[in-house]
Design a protein around this motif. Sequence first.
Motif, PDB file in Angstrom:
ATOM      1  N   ILE A 127       0.835  -1.205   0.000  1.00  0.00           N
ATOM      2  CA  ILE A 127       0.000   0.000   0.000  1.00  0.00           C
ATOM      3  C   ILE A 127       0.870   1.255   0.000  1.00  0.00           C
ATOM      4  O   ILE A 127       0.587   2.227  -0.721  1.00  0.00           O
ATOM      5  CB  ILE A 127      -0.937  -0.008   1.225  1.00  0.00           C
ATOM      6  CG1 ILE A 127      -2.005  -1.084   1.057  1.00  0.00           C
ATOM      7  CG2 ILE A 127      -1.589   1.356   1.427  1.00  0.00           C
ATOM      8  CD1 ILE A 127      -2.916  -1.230   2.256  1.00  0.00           C
ATOM      9  N   GLY A 128       1.929   1.244   0.794  1.00  0.00           N
ATOM     10  CA  GLY A 128       2.822   2.399   0.835  1.00  0.00           C
ATOM     11  C   GLY A 128       3.496   2.666  -0.496  1.00  0.00           C
ATOM     12  O   GLY A 128       3.660   3.827  -0.906  1.00  0.00           O
ATOM     13  N   MET A 129       3.892   1.600  -1.179  1.00  0.00           N
ATOM     14  CA  MET A 129       4.533   1.765  -2.487  1.00  0.00           C
ATOM     15  C   MET A 129       3.547   2.302  -3.532  1.00  0.00           C
ATOM     16  O   MET A 129       3.896   3.176  -4.337  1.00  0.00           O
ATOM     17  CB  MET A 129       5.110   0.422  -2.947  1.00  0.00           C
ATOM     18  CG  MET A 129       6.294  -0.046  -2.115  1.00  0.00           C
ATOM     19  SD  MET A 129       6.810  -1.726  -2.550  1.00  0.00           S
ATOM     20  CE  MET A 129       7.264  -1.506  -4.274  1.00  0.00           C
ATOM     21  N   ILE A 130       2.321   1.804  -3.506  1.00  0.00           N
ATOM     22  CA  ILE A 130       1.311   2.300  -4.451  1.00  0.00           C
ATOM     23  C   ILE A 130       1.014   3.771  -4.184  1.00  0.00           C
ATOM     24  O   ILE A 130       0.905   4.583  -5.129  1.00  0.00           O
ATOM     25  CB  ILE A 130       0.033   1.451  -4.342  1.00  0.00           C
ATOM     26  CG1 ILE A 130       0.312   0.011  -4.791  1.00  0.00           C
ATOM     27  CG2 ILE A 130      -1.090   2.062  -5.174  1.00  0.00           C
ATOM     28  CD1 ILE A 130      -0.851  -0.939  -4.556  1.00  0.00           C
ATOM     29  N   ALA A 131       0.888   4.131  -2.892  1.00  0.00           N
ATOM     30  CA  ALA A 131       0.607   5.522  -2.554  1.00  0.00           C
ATOM     31  C   ALA A 131       1.749   6.438  -2.967  1.00  0.00           C
ATOM     32  O   ALA A 131       1.527   7.566  -3.438  1.00  0.00           O
ATOM     33  CB  ALA A 131       0.347   5.645  -1.051  1.00  0.00           C
ATOM     34  N   ALA A 132       2.996   5.973  -2.820  1.00  0.00           N
ATOM     35  CA  ALA A 132       4.145   6.793  -3.213  1.00  0.00           C
ATOM     36  C   ALA A 132       4.223   6.935  -4.732  1.00  0.00           C
ATOM     37  O   ALA A 132       4.551   8.012  -5.255  1.00  0.00           O
ATOM     38  CB  ALA A 132       5.428   6.171  -2.680  1.00  0.00           C
ATOM     39  N   ALA A 133       3.921   5.843  -5.441  1.00  0.00           N
ATOM     40  CA  ALA A 133       3.968   5.907  -6.908  1.00  0.00           C
ATOM     41  C   ALA A 133       2.879   6.813  -7.465  1.00  0.00           C
ATOM     42  O   ALA A 133       3.057   7.424  -8.530  1.00  0.00           O
ATOM     43  CB  ALA A 133       3.831   4.503  -7.485  1.00  0.00           C
ATOM     44  N   ARG A 134       1.739   6.929  -6.759  1.00  0.00           N
ATOM     45  CA  ARG A 134       0.632   7.775  -7.203  1.00  0.00           C
ATOM     46  C   ARG A 134       0.435   8.948  -6.248  1.00  0.00           C
ATOM     47  O   ARG A 134      -0.697   9.284  -5.890  1.00  0.00           O
ATOM     48  CB  ARG A 134      -0.649   6.949  -7.311  1.00  0.00           C
ATOM     49  CG  ARG A 134      -0.533   5.775  -8.275  1.00  0.00           C
ATOM     50  CD  ARG A 134      -1.810   4.990  -8.353  1.00  0.00           C
ATOM     51  NE  ARG A 134      -1.710   3.901  -9.314  1.00  0.00           N
ATOM     52  CZ  ARG A 134      -1.928   4.023 -10.622  1.00  0.00           C
ATOM     53  NH1 ARG A 134      -2.250   5.215 -11.112  1.00  0.00           N
ATOM     54  NH2 ARG A 134      -1.817   2.992 -11.422  1.00  0.00           N
ATOM     55  N   ARG A 135       1.540   9.534  -5.840  1.00  0.00           N
ATOM     56  CA  ARG A 135       1.519  10.631  -4.874  1.00  0.00           C
ATOM     57  C   ARG A 135       0.655  11.792  -5.372  1.00  0.00           C
ATOM     58  O   ARG A 135       0.771  12.239  -6.513  1.00  0.00           O
ATOM     59  CB  ARG A 135       2.949  11.117  -4.638  1.00  0.00           C
ATOM     60  CG  ARG A 135       3.087  12.305  -3.718  1.00  0.00           C
ATOM     61  CD  ARG A 135       4.530  12.666  -3.484  1.00  0.00           C
ATOM     62  NE  ARG A 135       5.301  12.597  -4.712  1.00  0.00           N
ATOM     63  CZ  ARG A 135       6.568  13.008  -4.818  1.00  0.00           C
ATOM     64  NH1 ARG A 135       7.199  13.480  -3.756  1.00  0.00           N
ATOM     65  NH2 ARG A 135       7.199  12.924  -5.961  1.00  0.00           N
ATOM     66  N   GLY A 136      -0.218  12.260  -4.459  1.00  0.00           N
ATOM     67  CA  GLY A 136      -1.077  13.396  -4.770  1.00  0.00           C
ATOM     68  C   GLY A 136      -2.360  13.044  -5.474  1.00  0.00           C
ATOM     69  O   GLY A 136      -3.225  13.917  -5.654  1.00  0.00           O
ATOM     70  N   THR A 137      -2.538  11.789  -5.875  1.00  0.00           N
ATOM     71  CA  THR A 137      -3.750  11.385  -6.583  1.00  0.00           C
ATOM     72  C   THR A 137      -4.824  10.946  -5.589  1.00  0.00           C
ATOM     73  O   THR A 137      -4.606  10.889  -4.374  1.00  0.00           O
ATOM     74  CB  THR A 137      -3.453  10.241  -7.561  1.00  0.00           C
ATOM     75  OG1 THR A 137      -3.027   9.084  -6.808  1.00  0.00           O
ATOM     76  CG2 THR A 137      -2.355  10.646  -8.526  1.00  0.00           C
ATOM     77  N   LEU A 138      -5.975  10.606  -6.108  1.00  0.00           N
ATOM     78  CA  LEU A 138      -7.067  10.123  -5.265  1.00  0.00           C
ATOM     79  C   LEU A 138      -6.700   8.810  -4.580  1.00  0.00           C
ATOM     80  O   LEU A 138      -7.102   8.562  -3.434  1.00  0.00           O
ATOM     81  CB  LEU A 138      -8.328   9.948  -6.120  1.00  0.00           C
ATOM     82  CG  LEU A 138      -9.612   9.558  -5.366  1.00  0.00           C
ATOM     83  CD1 LEU A 138      -9.982  10.641  -4.372  1.00  0.00           C
ATOM     84  CD2 LEU A 138     -10.753   9.329  -6.369  1.00  0.00           C
ATOM     85  N   THR A 139      -5.934   7.966  -5.264  1.00  0.00           N
ATOM     86  CA  THR A 139      -5.484   6.696  -4.673  1.00  0.00           C
ATOM     87  C   THR A 139      -4.617   6.941  -3.449  1.00  0.00           C
ATOM     88  O   THR A 139      -4.782   6.279  -2.409  1.00  0.00           O
ATOM     89  CB  THR A 139      -4.696   5.880  -5.712  1.00  0.00           C
ATOM     90  OG1 THR A 139      -5.525   5.639  -6.846  1.00  0.00           O
ATOM     91  CG2 THR A 139      -4.244   4.557  -5.127  1.00  0.00           C
ATOM     92  N   ASP A 140      -3.704   7.887  -3.554  1.00  0.00           N
ATOM     93  CA  ASP A 140      -2.840   8.235  -2.434  1.00  0.00           C
ATOM     94  C   ASP A 140      -3.661   8.740  -1.250  1.00  0.00           C
ATOM     95  O   ASP A 140      -3.450   8.335  -0.102  1.00  0.00           O
ATOM     96  CB  ASP A 140      -1.826   9.289  -2.887  1.00  0.00           C
ATOM     97  CG  ASP A 140      -0.880   9.692  -1.773  1.00  0.00           C
ATOM     98  OD1 ASP A 140      -0.720   8.919  -0.809  1.00  0.00           O
ATOM     99  OD2 ASP A 140      -0.294  10.797  -1.862  1.00  0.00           O
ATOM    100  N   LYS A 141      -4.621   9.608  -1.515  1.00  0.00           N
ATOM    101  CA  LYS A 141      -5.445  10.160  -0.431  1.00  0.00           C
ATOM    102  C   LYS A 141      -6.313   9.080   0.199  1.00  0.00           C
ATOM    103  O   LYS A 141      -6.528   9.067   1.426  1.00  0.00           O
ATOM    104  CB  LYS A 141      -6.317  11.291  -0.980  1.00  0.00           C
ATOM    105  CG  LYS A 141      -5.511  12.497  -1.453  1.00  0.00           C
ATOM    106  CD  LYS A 141      -6.412  13.564  -2.048  1.00  0.00           C
ATOM    107  CE  LYS A 141      -5.579  14.744  -2.548  1.00  0.00           C
ATOM    108  NZ  LYS A 141      -6.428  15.796  -3.166  1.00  0.00           N
TER     109      LYS A 141
END
Length: 325
Positions: A127-141
């Motif tokens: 989850i942390g890697m996905i959030a970092a790869a999509r930083r600032g997007t809705l997925t990250d939030k």
Amino acid sequence: MLRFLLRRTLGAIVIVLLISAITFFLFFALPSEPAQLACGKNCGPDALALINENLGLDDPVPVQYWHYLVGIFAGRDFDIGHCSAPCLGYSFRNSQPVWETILDRYPTTLSLAFGGAVVFLVIGVSIGMIAAARRGTLTDKFFSSLSLIGNSLQIYFVGTIALWLLVDSWGLIPRPEYFPFTDDPLRWAGGMLLPWLVLSIIFIANYSRMTRSQMIEQLNEDHVRTARAKGMSGRTVFFRYAWRGAMAPIVTIVGIDMGSLFGGAMVTEFTFTLHGLGRLAVESVAEKDLPMLMGVMLFSCTAIVVANIIVDALYAVIDPRVRLA
């Protein structure tokens, strides 16, 4: 590396000895009499004196502690028989050998802690890697909000709700129960699945946020930008450079969280009525069973310290910039 391991091993021995000494002496500071606990309520003065003599409780406390340490390495003789090394004594409550009781309970706690660690590392880091790869997007939030919610939950609350919904009401997961792995691996995994998920909830929240922050920091490092400038693909840069550098702090926290993992396992065992070391420790405290409490403490502390040494040694494997000298 060898000097590092020797130095850490010596430090670990000192730590275990200090913890054992503190636990031993604090027990005798309690307003209770161990011989009375071993003898029971209807115990006369003669029987009480005999128990004190047989258990060595009439000796000074420092002498008792010394005999206890000697018994671990050389064994001890008690009135009920010889206790072979490693001798951790006999339970005041049921006169059972402490070492054999620990060996009987430890597989449950090991299965719970190991499985829970695998679950929260795989899910939390992913989850942390996905959030970092999509930083600032809705997925990250979304994942950031989910981690905050998970971090505020408690094991006993989530465990009770999950047991009622997933087991009693919907029947989606088998009722939590420990089965030996060697007998039936599938039944072992099925019986521990719900405790693994509940135990890992809080850790998943922590490790997802930590992985996200470490990955973002690594992606801004000079060597990562240089790799991008050389024309390497985003996947190669992400996994070969950023991910590997971000894992070193994660491994450190895993070693530190060994104690927290044991505490979480203790609550989880009570929630799902699993008979492991955590439950045994709480029962020993409630019944003022010094030999059993000391045995669980020494065994758990040794396991945690050894795990920390292994984690520190893995630094050199994960991050080549680390040098152990």
